[in-house]
Design an enzyme around this catalytic site. Structure first.
Site, PDB file in Angstrom:
ATOM      1  N   GLY A  25     106.150  84.561  86.991  1.00  0.00           N
ATOM      2  CA  GLY A  25     106.215  86.447  86.000  1.00  0.00           C
ATOM      3  C   GLY A  25     105.446  86.130  85.395  1.00  0.00           C
ATOM      4  O   GLY A  25     104.559  85.697  84.907  1.00  0.00           O
ATOM      5  N   GLY A  27     105.629  88.095  82.018  1.00  0.00           N
ATOM      6  CA  GLY A  27     106.675  88.466  81.030  1.00  0.00           C
ATOM      7  C   GLY A  27     105.846  88.265  79.704  1.00  0.00           C
ATOM      8  O   GLY A  27     104.311  87.427  79.539  1.00  0.00           O
ATOM      9  N   ALA A 133     106.057  88.478  71.476  1.00  0.00           N
ATOM     10  CA  ALA A 133     104.394  88.259  72.133  1.00  0.00           C
ATOM     11  C   ALA A 133     104.544  89.854  72.867  1.00  0.00           C
ATOM     12  O   ALA A 133     105.510  90.124  73.150  1.00  0.00           O
ATOM     13  CB  ALA A 133     104.173  86.737  73.036  1.00  0.00           C
ATOM     14  N   LYS A 188     121.367  81.228  67.922  1.00  0.00           N
ATOM     15  CA  LYS A 188     120.514  82.293  69.161  1.00  0.00           C
ATOM     16  C   LYS A 188     121.067  83.654  68.877  1.00  0.00           C
ATOM     17  O   LYS A 188     121.107  84.645  69.007  1.00  0.00           O
ATOM     18  CB  LYS A 188     119.699  81.617  70.014  1.00  0.00           C
ATOM     19  CG  LYS A 188     118.239  82.947  70.132  1.00  0.00           C
ATOM     20  CD  LYS A 188     116.524  83.109  69.203  1.00  0.00           C
ATOM     21  CE  LYS A 188     116.096  84.258  70.214  1.00  0.00           C
ATOM     22  NZ  LYS A 188     115.754  84.788  71.251  1.00  0.00           N
ATOM     23  N   ASN A 192     121.092  87.528  67.957  1.00  0.00           N
ATOM     24  CA  ASN A 192     120.728  88.244  69.449  1.00  0.00           C
ATOM     25  C   ASN A 192     122.417  89.507  69.436  1.00  0.00           C
ATOM     26  O   ASN A 192     121.754  90.615  69.824  1.00  0.00           O
ATOM     27  CB  ASN A 192     120.908  87.327  70.618  1.00  0.00           C
ATOM     28  CG  ASN A 192     118.947  87.076  70.902  1.00  0.00           C
ATOM     29  OD1 ASN A 192     119.137  86.415  71.112  1.00  0.00           O
ATOM     30  ND2 ASN A 192     118.128  87.788  70.483  1.00  0.00           N
ATOM     31  N   ASN A 196     120.657  93.121  69.044  1.00  0.00           N
ATOM     32  CA  ASN A 196     119.661  93.094  70.379  1.00  0.00           C
ATOM     33  C   ASN A 196     120.708  95.008  70.903  1.00  0.00           C
ATOM     34  O   ASN A 196     120.210  95.563  70.656  1.00  0.00           O
ATOM     35  CB  ASN A 196     119.747  92.704  71.173  1.00  0.00           C
ATOM     36  CG  ASN A 196     119.199  91.580  70.905  1.00  0.00           C
ATOM     37  OD1 ASN A 196     118.469  91.214  69.572  1.00  0.00           O
ATOM     38  ND2 ASN A 196     118.097  91.210  71.805  1.00  0.00           N
ATOM     39  N   ASN A 206     114.524  97.066  64.157  1.00  0.00           N
ATOM     40  CA  ASN A 206     114.904  95.600  63.818  1.00  0.00           C
ATOM     41  C   ASN A 206     115.568  95.769  61.769  1.00  0.00           C
ATOM     42  O   ASN A 206     116.378  95.966  62.212  1.00  0.00           O
ATOM     43  CB  ASN A 206     114.384  93.872  63.774  1.00  0.00           C
ATOM     44  CG  ASN A 206     114.496  94.026  65.851  1.00  0.00           C
ATOM     45  OD1 ASN A 206     115.005  94.555  66.560  1.00  0.00           O
ATOM     46  ND2 ASN A 206     113.726  92.973  65.527  1.00  0.00           N
ATOM     47  N   SER A 258     114.138  93.195  72.272  1.00  0.00           N
ATOM     48  CA  SER A 258     113.535  93.250  73.243  1.00  0.00           C
ATOM     49  C   SER A 258     114.898  94.192  74.442  1.00  0.00           C
ATOM     50  O   SER A 258     114.717  95.378  75.346  1.00  0.00           O
ATOM     51  CB  SER A 258     114.281  92.010  74.139  1.00  0.00           C
ATOM     52  OG  SER A 258     115.026  91.393  73.697  1.00  0.00           O
ATOM     53  N   GLU A 270     119.455  92.328  78.489  1.00  0.00           N
ATOM     54  CA  GLU A 270     120.830  91.138  79.033  1.00  0.00           C
ATOM     55  C   GLU A 270     122.140  91.002  78.038  1.00  0.00           C
ATOM     56  O   GLU A 270     122.775  90.204  77.802  1.00  0.00           O
ATOM     57  CB  GLU A 270     119.873  90.111  78.307  1.00  0.00           C
ATOM     58  CG  GLU A 270     118.061  89.413  78.580  1.00  0.00           C
ATOM     59  CD  GLU A 270     117.357  89.106  78.087  1.00  0.00           C
ATOM     60  OE1 GLU A 270     117.498  87.613  78.930  1.00  0.00           O
ATOM     61  OE2 GLU A 270     116.603  88.864  77.031  1.00  0.00           O
TER      62      GLU A 270
HETATM   63  O1  KPL Z   1     115.472  87.823  70.182  1.00  0.00           O
HETATM   64  C1  KPL Z   1     114.904  88.657  69.770  1.00  0.00           C
HETATM   65  C2  KPL Z   1     114.714  90.082  70.964  1.00  0.00           C
HETATM   66  O2  KPL Z   1     114.310  90.939  70.593  1.00  0.00           O
HETATM   67  O3  KPL Z   1     115.343  89.593  72.106  1.00  0.00           O
HETATM   68  C3  KPL Z   1     115.034  89.789  68.184  1.00  0.00           C
HETATM   69  C4  KPL Z   1     115.555  87.980  67.639  1.00  0.00           C
HETATM   70  C5  KPL Z   1     115.690  89.996  67.663  1.00  0.00           C
HETATM   71  C6  KPL Z   1     114.146  90.038  67.684  1.00  0.00           C
HETATM   72  O4  KPL Z   1     114.081  91.327  67.994  1.00  0.00           O
END
Ligand code: KPL
Length: 308
Positions: A25, A27, A133, A188, A192, A196, A206, A258, A270
């Site tokens: 990809g 991304g 990024a 993680k 999230n 998220n 955030n 994200s 996701e």
């Molecule tokens: O992993 C992230 C995302 O946005 O998917 C966090 C840790 C919440 C950072 O924005």
């Protein structure tokens, strides 16, 4: 803000020969990894639906990536959780018999599906990262200097440990190598599962989640995640995890998550691999997780019709 990239010019210090890397990809994280690999002396190729050279600027340097040419011996798969299975299935006929595959995405539930697809000598890895990024027009900005945790997921991966971790250290390092990725994935996932969906629903940065009006909801979501993690055999300490969540809220205060970005750009999110995974695991253990179930429901409703 641009951050310095410090990976030294490639000197393959591992006892194993350097692998020839492909990245799936285009991304932001994948292109960041490709850029850092290229600057370190690797020659990564891009595995794209429509193969074509990709030109980008990274740290004021013009870089060009050529399409990956099979057979592929080492592949980083930094695609969204819902795209992993299709990406791997497409890659399978083009892999060498001892290829190494590195998955990297938010959420859980894919590893179990990918492992049985591989041949006995093909290695599977997972890399979880806190690097940030951003892709802007033709540029890749390294917006958050992070770190990564990398783990082999099968025996065939262990045999290539030196070469894979050396490359991933250049791509998305510093990398800590671990034998068991599960505790890191749960940590993680907890982060999230809170940040998220809340930022997506409230359409905010955030940092907004540090406000008092969100604290009760954050606490309720996290209590459920901790219960499910414990039932699955991975104790997540509530207070410590809450502190970690607040540390991420602080350190990424000015960023959009994200999922917030996915909703704003009308892309599939996701949610199924994040809060959806918690809801599915809770059902397995007969636990009630109403807050996570509600977030799943609301996000599925919001994203209805996006990119299925
Ligand atoms: O992993 C992230 C995302 O946005 O998917 C966090 C840790 C919440 C950072 O924005």
């Amino acid at each position: 803000m641009l951050l310095p990239d410090t990976c030294p010019v490639a000197s393959n210090t591992s006892a194993q020969p350097a692998l020839s890397w492909s990245i799936v990809g285009h991304g932001a994280i994948g292109l960041l990894a490709a850029s850092r690999l290229q600057l370190a002396g690797y020659k990564p190729g891009l595995w794209l639906r429509q193969p074509a050279p990709v030109n980008i600027q990274f740290q004021q340097q013009p870089l060009q990536f050529l399409p990956a040419v099979p057979p592929l011996s080492a592949v980083l798969v930094p695609v969204k959780s819902y795209a992993v299975l299709e990406a791997v299935t497409t890659l399978l006929p083009h892999l060498t018999s001892d290829a190494q595959l590195v998955l990297s995405h938010n959420g859980m539930g894919n590893i179990e599906q990918v492992l049985p697809l591989l041949a006995p000598q093909q290695g599977l890895w997972f890399l979880t990262t806190t690097h940030g990024a951003l892709k802007q027009a033709q540029s890749i900005l390294h917006t958050g200097l992070g770190q990564s945790v990398l783990a082999p997921l099968n025996r065939a991966a262990q045999a290539h440990s030196g070469a894979v971790s050396a490359a991933m250290d250049c791509a998305l390092g510093p990398v800590a190598l671990t034998e068991d990725i599960q505790p890191f994935l749960w940590q993680k996932l907890a982060i999230n599962a809170v940040i998220n969906p809340l930022t997506a629903l409230h359409n905010c940065h955030n940092g907004e989640l540090a406000q008092p009006q969100y604290q009760q909801h954050i606490s309720a979501i996290l209590h459920e995640v901790c219960q499910v993690a414990a039932a699955a055999g991975y104790a997540l300490h509530y207070e410590v995890t809450l502190e970690r969540i607040h540390a991420v809220i602080q350190s990424t205060a000015a960023n959009f998550s994200s999922m917030q970005q996915d909703i704003v750009h009308q892309r599939r999110t996701e949610i199924e691999a994040i809060n959806g995974y918690i809801v599915a695991q809770a059902a397995r253990f007969k636990l009630a997780v109403p807050h996570n179930a509600q977030l799943l429901h609301l996000l599925l409703q919001l994203q209805q019709g996006y990119g299925r």
